[in-house]
Design a protein around this motif. Structure first.
Motif, short mmCIF file in Angstrom:
data_model
loop_
_atom_site.label_atom_id
_atom_site.label_comp_id
_atom_site.label_asym_id
_atom_site.label_seq_id
_atom_site.Cartn_x
_atom_site.Cartn_y
_atom_site.Cartn_z
N GLU A 218 0.75 -1.25 -0.07
CA GLU A 218 0.12 0.09 0.01
C GLU A 218 0.97 1.31 -0.01
N VAL A 219 2.00 1.08 0.92
CA VAL A 219 2.93 2.53 0.98
C VAL A 219 3.58 2.45 -0.52
N LEU A 253 10.05 -1.14 4.41
CA LEU A 253 9.30 0.26 4.68
C LEU A 253 10.05 1.44 4.87
N LEU A 254 11.33 1.09 5.70
CA LEU A 254 12.08 2.47 5.71
C LEU A 254 12.70 2.74 4.47
N GLN A 255 12.95 1.90 3.36
CA GLN A 255 13.50 2.51 2.20
C GLN A 255 12.24 2.95 1.39
N LEU A 256 11.03 2.58 1.75
CA LEU A 256 10.16 3.17 0.80
C LEU A 256 9.58 4.65 1.22
N LEU A 257 9.61 4.74 2.54
CA LEU A 257 9.65 5.94 3.18
C LEU A 257 10.69 7.00 2.94
N SER A 258 11.77 6.40 2.80
CA SER A 258 12.99 7.36 2.30
C SER A 258 12.57 7.82 0.65
N SER A 259 12.21 7.01 -0.12
CA SER A 259 11.64 7.19 -1.43
C SER A 259 10.63 8.21 -1.33
N ILE A 260 9.69 8.02 -0.62
CA ILE A 260 8.48 9.00 -0.64
C ILE A 260 8.98 10.41 -0.44
N ILE A 261 9.85 10.50 0.95
CA ILE A 261 10.45 11.84 1.19
C ILE A 261 11.08 12.52 0.10
N SER A 262 11.80 11.48 -0.87
CA SER A 262 12.78 12.46 -1.74
C SER A 262 11.88 12.47 -3.03
N LEU A 269 2.29 13.66 1.87
CA LEU A 269 2.64 12.48 2.03
C LEU A 269 4.23 12.45 2.58
N ARG A 270 4.88 13.48 1.87
CA ARG A 270 6.20 13.66 2.58
C ARG A 270 6.37 13.84 3.82
N SER A 271 5.25 14.69 4.45
CA SER A 271 5.35 15.05 5.76
C SER A 271 5.12 13.99 6.83
N ARG A 272 4.17 12.86 6.53
CA ARG A 272 3.73 11.83 7.06
C ARG A 272 5.05 10.84 6.95
N ALA A 273 5.58 10.85 5.81
CA ALA A 273 6.78 9.69 5.72
C ALA A 273 7.90 10.22 6.61
N LEU A 274 8.16 11.60 6.84
CA LEU A 274 9.31 12.11 7.77
C LEU A 274 8.97 11.78 9.16
N LEU A 275 7.53 11.94 9.55
CA LEU A 275 7.40 11.69 11.09
C LEU A 275 7.37 10.47 11.32
N ILE A 276 6.83 9.45 10.30
CA ILE A 276 7.09 8.01 10.68
C ILE A 276 8.35 7.49 10.84
N ARG A 296 21.22 6.63 7.61
CA ARG A 296 21.90 7.70 6.98
C ARG A 296 21.11 8.00 5.56
N THR A 297 20.42 7.00 4.95
CA THR A 297 19.61 7.33 3.76
C THR A 297 18.39 8.06 4.36
N VAL A 298 17.94 7.70 5.37
CA VAL A 298 16.68 8.74 5.98
C VAL A 298 17.19 10.17 6.17
N ILE A 299 18.24 10.11 6.91
CA ILE A 299 18.89 11.38 7.41
C ILE A 299 19.06 12.14 6.00
N SER A 300 19.65 11.58 4.97
CA SER A 300 20.12 12.49 3.86
C SER A 300 18.81 12.87 3.13
N ALA A 301 17.83 12.12 2.92
CA ALA A 301 16.57 12.59 2.24
C ALA A 301 15.80 13.73 3.38
N THR A 302 15.93 13.49 4.49
CA THR A 302 15.49 14.55 5.44
C THR A 302 16.07 16.01 5.14
N GLU A 303 17.55 15.82 5.00
CA GLU A 303 18.28 16.91 4.71
C GLU A 303 17.90 17.69 3.57
#
Length: 524
Positions: A218-219, A253-262, A269-276, A296-303
């Motif tokens: 679903e994500v 899921l963590l990789q999928l969330l990073s993809s949504i953020i980026s 959707l990006r906001s929710r992915a960031l918080l999750i 580190r991938t999540v941190i990079s996408a957030t940055e």
């Protein structure tokens, strides 16, 4: 079937209405007295045969709910399992909802150790009917069926039925999700989250059953933004569960969330992915299960979202800051922020003292509070030496670029603002004061000491406690300082802090005696 005259039916409806909507809780004796006047077979017969009378269901359904909520009423349920079967298949959503709630009452209120509610549910094949109510019922029926399934799942027999060894069975949640509507899939995922929260053992069964892959599907889907957003909300709820890190780390899921953020085009959707993502990475034990490169991938996408903060939605910017703060809750996470993304950490510290954007500032203040270890025990409050040096440099850099020029000036400015900002300021002082350089900064401004020792400045419980905790932290840092015995000014500050601590967090205003608005002599 019971035959009802119009007068008998009206009497039953009126009495049932009075019983159902009574403002007081019914005692066991009151329920027994009511059933003495209107036996359960009479009420059930009226509900089955007189449903076309408009007032029957609105009166009898809540009446039966209140009966079965008592131990005396629940004692009848094992003898009316056939009624439950009929009720769970009824066309009326009110009746189906009642039947689902009655299953929950069987588990919660039955006071007979010789009867196993789980065995009754299995013997009468109730579980498939509960699933049908979950997938095809209205909102209230679906919620009631979910509660009933959760009660069933608290038994060993229930776990075996809900998670059959053969995934090809008709009641397999994975199979049902593949065949049902998008609403049905969301409800199955919501049930999965509730089941996941029951225990580590149930979560393990869910993981083994590959149910978490439903979230991945679903994500990763881009066909329906509303469904994706709803699933992200459920995933956020799951990420808050204590044992979630161990099992969510086994998914993508963590990789999928990073993809949504980026890459997602939808800011919400990006906001929710960031918080999750931040929530998933907020505990110390997550580093046992999640590969550091993924973090580190999540941190990079957030940055990346922060670098575009002038163009991104304000809520998204705040979500990115909050996510970094969540990652920084653990010592390992905070060190990782400094090592993998010092520019993002600098951004958050600078934003904490930017009075132009209040929402962003508050998010940044609390994020910095997490990163510096305000919530961590003393033994893990400090970062590695290199990162401690960077922390101090970023704070001094922020101060030098402001009108306040020094860290003490920056923090005095925070503590002089409104209570919401001041609360965040207390958190920062509490976390930072363990650093000797910051302790000297705080003690260099008597105005800061005056604020944290002022018993009248706060009016809410949370702010009073935060001020008191801040006062305690400064005192504790001074008590172990080598300069306390040689500096009379520091000794006076320590004495003032100690006096404030003796008063406690809540001693604020002296009790004022009531005085009349009009004095006695003025009345004549």
């Amino acid at each position: 079937m019971e035959e009802f005259s119009p007068s008998d039916l009206m009497q039953l409806i009126q009495s049932a209405t009075d019983f159902a909507y009574s403002p007081v809780a019914h005692s066991e004796a009151a329920v027994k007295e009511f059933l003495g006047r209107f036996p359960l077979p009479v009420i059930i017969s009226a509900l089955q045969t007189q449903a076309d009378v408009p007032a029957v269901e609105p009166a009898l359904v809540p009446c039966l709910e209140r009966i079965f909520e008592t131990k005396y009423g629940a004692s009848f349920i094992p003898h009316y399992m056939a009624f439950l079967q009929v009720g769970l298949r009824a066309e009326s959503q009110l009746v189906r909802c009642l039947a689902c709630k009655t299953v929950s009452c069987l588990f919660e209120n039955l006071d007979d150790s010789s009867v196993s509610p789980a065995q009754l549910v299995i013997a009468y094949d109730i579980y498939p009917m509960l699933l049908d109510c979950l997938l095809n019922g209205d909102e209230r029926t679906a919620a009631a069926s979910m509660d009933a399934i959760l009660n069933f799942a608290r038994s060993l027999e229930g776990i075996v039925v809900i998670f059959p060894p053969d995934n090809n069975e008709g009641t397999s949640l994975r199979n049902l999700a593949a065949k049902t509507s998008s609403l049905g899939r969301v409800r199955i995922l919501a049930l999965t989250v509730k089941l996941f929260s029951l225990s580590h053992e149930v979560a393990s069964v869910i993981s083994t059953s590959n149910l978490l892959s439903l979230f991945e599907t679903e994500v990763s889907s881009t066909s329906d933004t509303l469904v994706t957003l709803t699933v992200l909300e459920l995933l956020y709820e799951m990420a808050e569960i204590q044992h979630s890190a161990e099992f969510l780390s086994k998914t993508t899921l963590l990789q999928l969330l990073s993809s949504i953020i980026s890459t997602s085009a939808e800011s919400i959707l990006r906001s929710r992915a960031l918080l999750i993502s931040g929530r998933m990475l907020s505990t110390e034990n997550v580093f046992k299960f999640v590969d550091e490169s993924s973090i580190r991938t999540v941190i990079s996408a957030t940055e990346g979202r922060l670098r575009a903060f002038e163009t991104v939605d304000q809520d998204e910017c705040e979500s990115a800051i909050e996510a970094l703060g969540q990652i920084g809750l653990s010592t390992h996470g905070a060190d990782l922020l400094f090592s993998s993304s010092p520019s993002a950490t600098r951004f958050v510290i600078h934003a904490a003292f930017d009075n132009q954007r209040r929402g962003k500032q508050l998010a940044a203040l609390h994020a910095v509070g997490n990163i510096i270890g305000e919530t961590r025990p003393e033994s893990s409050k400090m970062l590695s030496p290199d990162h401690e040096e960077n922390l101090g440099r970023f704070i001094y850099e922020t101060a030098s670029n402001s009108t306040k020029l020094t860290p003490s000036g920056l923090f005095l400015s925070l503590l002089q603002q409104d209570s919401e900002v001041r609360l965040a300021g207390y958190r920062l002082v509490t976390g930072l004061v363990a650093r000797p350089w910051f302790l000297m900064e705080i003690c260099s401004r008597h105005e800061i000491i005056d604020i944290v020792t002022d018993p009248y400045i706060e009016s809410t419980k949370i702010s009073m406690e935060a001020r008191h905790k801040c006062c305690q932290a400064i005192y504790d840092a001074l008590a172990v300082s080598t300069r306390l015995g040689t500096d009379p000014a520091l000794a006076r500050i320590a004495e003032k802090l100690q006096e404030a601590l003796k008063r406690g967090p809540y001693l604020a205003r002296k009790h004022a005696e009531a005085t009349p608005t009009v004095m006695t002599e003025q009345r004549f």
